[in-house]
Design a protein around this motif. Structure first.
Motif, PDB file in Angstrom:
ATOM      1  N   UNK A  55      10.071  10.400   4.076  1.00 15.03           N
ATOM      2  CA  UNK A  55       9.232   9.343   3.342  1.00 15.03           C
ATOM      3  C   UNK A  55       8.219   9.980   2.382  1.00 15.03           C
ATOM      4  N   UNK A  56       8.540  11.226   2.229  1.00  8.69           N
ATOM      5  CA  UNK A  56       7.565  11.995   1.214  1.00  8.69           C
ATOM      6  C   UNK A  56       7.477  11.378  -0.348  1.00  8.69           C
ATOM      7  N   UNK A  57       8.628  11.150  -0.576  1.00  9.19           N
ATOM      8  CA  UNK A  57       8.658  10.537  -2.103  1.00  9.19           C
ATOM      9  C   UNK A  57       8.140   9.381  -2.095  1.00  9.19           C
ATOM     10  N   UNK A  58       8.496   8.276  -0.915  1.00 12.24           N
ATOM     11  CA  UNK A  58       7.657   6.999  -1.050  1.00 12.24           C
ATOM     12  C   UNK A  58       6.184   7.281  -0.917  1.00 12.24           C
ATOM     13  N   UNK A  59       5.712   8.307  -0.060  1.00 13.90           N
ATOM     14  CA  UNK A  59       4.496   8.255  -0.423  1.00 13.90           C
ATOM     15  C   UNK A  59       3.768   8.870  -1.507  1.00 13.90           C
ATOM     16  N   UNK A  60       4.609   9.602  -2.259  1.00  6.83           N
ATOM     17  CA  UNK A  60       4.065  10.144  -3.630  1.00  6.83           C
ATOM     18  C   UNK A  60       3.997   8.675  -4.443  1.00  6.83           C
ATOM     19  N   UNK A  61       4.786   7.904  -4.480  1.00  8.71           N
ATOM     20  CA  UNK A  61       4.974   6.609  -5.082  1.00  8.71           C
ATOM     21  C   UNK A  61       3.900   5.951  -4.874  1.00  8.71           C
ATOM     22  N   UNK A  62       3.602   5.823  -3.549  1.00 10.47           N
ATOM     23  CA  UNK A  62       2.110   4.889  -3.126  1.00 10.47           C
ATOM     24  C   UNK A  62       1.357   5.446  -3.551  1.00 10.47           C
ATOM     25  N   UNK A  63       0.776   6.714  -3.698  1.00 10.69           N
ATOM     26  CA  UNK A  63      -0.243   7.210  -4.450  1.00 10.69           C
ATOM     27  C   UNK A  63      -0.417   6.995  -5.851  1.00 10.69           C
ATOM     28  N   UNK A  64       0.955   7.263  -6.522  1.00  7.37           N
ATOM     29  CA  UNK A  64       0.983   6.885  -7.925  1.00  7.37           C
ATOM     30  C   UNK A  64       0.565   5.283  -8.266  1.00  7.37           C
ATOM     31  N   UNK A  65       0.640   4.416  -7.319  1.00  3.20           N
ATOM     32  CA  UNK A  65       0.474   3.007  -7.568  1.00  3.20           C
ATOM     33  C   UNK A  65      -0.880   2.703  -7.141  1.00  3.20           C
ATOM     34  N   UNK A  66      -1.471   3.042  -5.976  1.00  4.02           N
ATOM     35  CA  UNK A  66      -2.788   2.607  -5.427  1.00  4.02           C
ATOM     36  C   UNK A  66      -3.680   3.579  -5.220  1.00  4.02           C
ATOM     37  N   UNK A  67      -3.696   4.744  -5.915  1.00  3.85           N
ATOM     38  CA  UNK A  67      -4.731   5.759  -6.053  1.00  3.85           C
ATOM     39  C   UNK A  67      -4.445   6.936  -4.900  1.00  3.85           C
ATOM     40  N   UNK A  68      -4.413   8.362  -5.043  1.00  3.20           N
ATOM     41  CA  UNK A  68      -3.872   9.362  -4.504  1.00  3.20           C
ATOM     42  C   UNK A  68      -5.071   9.654  -3.417  1.00  3.20           C
ATOM     43  N   UNK A  69      -6.334   9.307  -3.488  1.00  2.30           N
ATOM     44  CA  UNK A  69      -7.228   9.890  -2.702  1.00  2.30           C
ATOM     45  C   UNK A  69      -7.455   8.669  -1.642  1.00  2.30           C
ATOM     46  N   UNK A  70      -7.026   7.314  -1.996  1.00  2.00           N
ATOM     47  CA  UNK A  70      -7.047   6.325  -1.126  1.00  2.00           C
ATOM     48  C   UNK A  70      -5.917   6.382  -0.185  1.00  2.00           C
ATOM     49  N   UNK A  71      -4.841   6.709  -0.632  1.00  2.00           N
ATOM     50  CA  UNK A  71      -3.643   6.930   0.288  1.00  2.00           C
ATOM     51  C   UNK A  71      -3.488   8.034   1.058  1.00  2.00           C
ATOM     52  N   UNK A  72      -4.390   9.343   0.702  1.00  2.00           N
ATOM     53  CA  UNK A  72      -4.515  10.323   1.422  1.00  2.00           C
ATOM     54  C   UNK A  72      -5.375   9.860   2.545  1.00  2.00           C
ATOM     55  N   UNK A  73      -6.621   9.255   2.226  1.00  2.00           N
ATOM     56  CA  UNK A  73      -7.218   9.018   3.346  1.00  2.00           C
ATOM     57  C   UNK A  73      -6.823   8.011   4.336  1.00  2.00           C
ATOM     58  N   UNK A  74      -5.875   7.144   3.964  1.00  2.00           N
ATOM     59  CA  UNK A  74      -5.017   6.345   5.042  1.00  2.00           C
ATOM     60  C   UNK A  74      -4.196   7.162   5.703  1.00  2.00           C
ATOM     61  N   UNK A  75      -3.347   7.925   5.040  1.00  2.00           N
ATOM     62  CA  UNK A  75      -2.599   8.859   5.883  1.00  2.00           C
ATOM     63  C   UNK A  75      -3.258   9.473   6.809  1.00  2.00           C
ATOM     64  N   UNK A  76      -4.325  10.204   6.693  1.00  2.00           N
ATOM     65  CA  UNK A  76      -5.094  10.965   7.633  1.00  2.00           C
ATOM     66  C   UNK A  76      -5.748  10.162   8.670  1.00  2.00           C
TER      67      UNK A  76
END
Length: 450
Positions: A55-76
């Motif tokens: 899922x790493x590449x999928x996670x990267x694309x979600x960050x590209x679309x929704x904002x990397x800090x938001x996706x990072x916080x959600x993942x944590x």
């Protein structure tokens, strides 16, 4: 360089990669605590890596679309919550579900953390320092997991391997929100290619599971079927990427020689180091009779020298191309594997050989990440996902091959094979940098490479 964001983001890398190996030494305790037989060891060892790598590449694309800090916080948040629940598991199914969700949450976190780290360090010198810290954190975590897992099991209980992540994850969420600067989405209008995502996940998971089946000796037919299915999914994914309107991996990323070479180097880095350390771990416990904690302490030199190697990579990169520096690091990795062979796998030889491997890994991983992320800014999210996927596949495939070779011949032959691959890749990488057309041009502030 802003030290606080870099520290927090490197800590994210450390914790997420630590999750791959920290449970490995706890597997016997999990089996005993839940009354499971040995057949459950394989799924326990591979589930996290399957979901993390897939899922790493999928996670990267979600960050590209929704904002990397938001996706990072959600993942944590997800990682911390699942770790808390995982420690309460009362069955194999519950433990496996927790490991799968942990791996998925880590896959959301790592690509966005690397993208944010690059954003926080636009200057070349600061970026190299940050990448050295990032690479050291990831490489050290992979080795330190054996120590951490063994210590928690012996001092507390196997459930502590899960629970320890909950408060750490919560602290990292707070740190990300307080000190990491926000970054606008790189590509907020693009659609997520769900078909491509499913194909990539299936490909990576099948390869990881097939490699694990080879490693654990659970059946050549099953392993061959999984690897074949993974190869078919990978071929279909490549076909999909050429025809999709909004492919999961942007076409410019496919065409980047820097990203391709960096991914190859990341794959070989882990294939010749993680596999050697896993084989050393098995040898220390099964042949020399060391406990999980003493085994982890024996391999502590690997973790320490990774940090030294990563620190040494920065001045080396100031005057040399990343491919040449990566080649130097892989040559040291080859020397470490040779030490294991020449030392006849005695305790001292294992301690020294794995430490030398760690030194080379520190140098090579920084250089590979530097090379692979030398792409336009809007591609660095995808690049981080692809590089980490390559590293995860390297660990899975390399470990499976070396354990198989060791099982049919001896550990010495397996370490010799790792030395040969590392040495050959070192020569290839240096030769690639000798071609003027290929020399990487590292970014300077305000310039976007072609």
């Amino acid at each position: 360089m802003r030290r606080a964001p870099v520290t927090i983001l490197c800590a994210v890398q450390f914790v997420d990669v630590l999750g791959v190996t920290s449970v490995t030494t706890a597997i016997p305790a999990v089996l005993a605590g839940l009354g499971l037989d040995a057949s459950a060891a394989g799924p326990l060892a591979t589930t996290y890596a399957m979901f993390f790598g897939g899922l790493l590449v999928v996670g990267a694309r979600l960050g590209d679309r929704h904002g990397h800090r938001r996706v990072l916080a959600a993942g944590l948040v997800g990682f911390a919550a699942v770790s808390l629940v995982g420690g309460l598991a009362g069955s194999l199914e519950q433990v496996l579900a927790a490991r799968a969700l942990q791996g998925a949450a880590a896959a959301l976190s790592v690509p966005s953390a690397l993208r944010l780290l690059l954003h926080a360090t636009p200057d070349d010198g600061a970026r190299r320092t940050a990448l050295a810290a990032w690479s050291a954190a990831g490489a050290a975590a992979g080795a330190a997991g054996f120590v951490v897992g063994g210590a928690l099991v012996e001092v507390l209980d196997w459930r502590a391997v899960f629970w320890v992540n909950a408060p750490i994850g919560a602290l990292l969420v707070v740190g990300v929100l307080l000190v990491v600067p926000p970054l606008a989405p790189d590509d907020p209008t693009t659609r997520l290619d769900l078909t491509g995502g499913v194909l990539l996940v299936v490909a990576v998971m099948c390869v990881v599971a097939g490699a694990a089946a080879v490693e654990q000796g659970t059946g050549a037919g099953r392993a061959a079927l999984l690897v074949t299915a993974g190869a078919a999914a990978a071929a279909t994914f490549a076909w999909r990427m050429r025809r999709a309107v909004a492919p999961l991996v942007p076409p410019r990323a496919w065409r980047s020689a820097h990203l391709r070479d960096g991914t190859v180097l990341s794959f070989v880095n882990t294939a010749t180091t993680s596999s050697s350390s896993v084989l050393a771990t098995l040898h220390l416990q099964d042949e020399l009779g060391l406990s999980a904690l003493r085994t982890g302490l024996t391999l502590l030199g690997l973790s320490a020298l990774v940090v030294v190697g990563a620190a040494a990579a920065k001045p080396l990169l100031d005057g040399r191309a990343p491919g040449s520096v990566a080649g130097l690091g892989l040559a040291v990795v080859a020397a470490g594997n040779v030490t294991l062979v020449v030392g006849d796998a005695a305790w001292a030889a294992v301690a020294v050989g794995t430490a030398v491997i760690g030194l080379g890994l520190g140098v090579a991983s920084v250089a590979a990440t530097t090379l692979g992320t030398d792409v336009p800014d809007d591609l660095t999210g995808s690049a981080s996902g692809i590089l980490n996927t390559g590293a995860q596949l390297g660990t899975a495939v390399g470990t499976a091959v070396l354990v198989m070779v060791a099982g049919t011949t001896s550990p010495a032959w397996a370490w010799a094979a790792a030395a040969l691959v590392a040495g050959a890749t070192a020569a290839w990488s240096v030769a690639r940098d000798d071609a003027p057309r290929h020399r990487p041009r590292l970014r300077t502030p305000g310039r976007r490479p072609a």
